[in-house]
Design a protein around this motif. Sequence first.
Motif, PDB file in Angstrom:
ATOM      1  N   GLY A   1       0.815  -1.472  -0.255  1.00  0.00           N
ATOM      2  CA  GLY A   1       0.250   0.119  -0.119  1.00  0.00           C
ATOM      3  C   GLY A   1       0.779   1.275   0.152  1.00  0.00           C
ATOM      4  N   LYS A   2       0.879   2.214   0.506  1.00  0.00           N
ATOM      5  CA  LYS A   2       1.407   3.174   0.860  1.00  0.00           C
ATOM      6  C   LYS A   2       2.913   2.874   1.305  1.00  0.00           C
ATOM      7  CE  LYS A   2      -0.603   4.828   5.843  1.00  0.00           C
ATOM      8  NZ  LYS A   2      -0.779   5.466   6.694  1.00  0.00           N
ATOM      9  N   TRP A   3       3.240   2.551   1.831  1.00  0.00           N
ATOM     10  CA  TRP A   3       4.432   1.750   2.205  1.00  0.00           C
ATOM     11  C   TRP A   3       5.351   1.261   1.229  1.00  0.00           C
ATOM     12  CZ3 TRP A   3       5.128   4.820   6.980  1.00  0.00           C
ATOM     13  CH2 TRP A   3       3.903   4.737   7.049  1.00  0.00           C
ATOM     14  N   ARG A   4       4.874   0.795   0.067  1.00  0.00           N
ATOM     15  CA  ARG A   4       5.642   0.408  -0.980  1.00  0.00           C
ATOM     16  C   ARG A   4       6.998   1.247  -1.192  1.00  0.00           C
ATOM     17  NH1 ARG A   4       5.770  -4.641  -2.071  1.00  0.00           N
ATOM     18  NH2 ARG A   4       6.230  -3.902  -5.048  1.00  0.00           N
ATOM     19  N   TRP A   5       6.732   2.645  -1.455  1.00  0.00           N
ATOM     20  CA  TRP A   5       7.770   3.681  -1.404  1.00  0.00           C
ATOM     21  C   TRP A   5       8.950   2.807  -0.817  1.00  0.00           C
ATOM     22  CZ3 TRP A   5      10.246   7.030   2.070  1.00  0.00           C
ATOM     23  CH2 TRP A   5       9.198   7.003   2.963  1.00  0.00           C
TER      24      TRP A   5
END
Length: 220
Positions: A51-55
Amino acid sequence: MLALFHQIFTSANVVFMLKGLWMTVVIAALSTAISVFWGTMLALVRTYAAGKWRWIAALIAVYTEFFRCTPNLLWILWIYFTVRGNKIGVSVFAISLFTSAVMAEIFRGGLNSIPNGQFEAARSQGFHFFQALLYIVLPQMYKKVIPALLSQVITVIKDTSFLKMVDVAEFMRNCTVVMGSVYDVRGMMMLFVFEAVCYFAICFTISCVVRGYQKTIVTA
């Protein structure tokens, strides 16, 4: 020949070289411990970030690939000349920075070999995600990567010899200091053999201990 041996391997010289060997062991042990911890963290985030932590996983991928594809000696020299602090601390930091990237890939391979069904089974028993990691996934992962981990630990021990380039009093540097007073090729060969035997003794002992541990796991 015997006289030359006694001239080189005086009690003072042997103690001096063995102090360097002890420093090699200390630096390698600290670097390995830090690299195992940090490499585990990097591998977990890169494997399971979603999710938003893929970066963050993408940044870790850049970190691991960048360090794995550049020489360890380069980072030892760069950090030595840019980071102020105790020589031993800086040395441990430099080796750990590089080795953590290698460890992260080793552990990531181990994590990828664990079936996703392990999490489902853990969830059915009331474990949440972090409990499943701590009690089920990580123990299995470490067992799977023992051979690769052993290989990297031995590499770390040998890589401490690079610290001679920045005048850290490790084994290779202290042996080189003793060699500076030897003006006979035969004496230099004796010192080279002594260095090789010491490195072999440490690395082979670690290898035997780990193999013995693996056998106890298989027979348990």
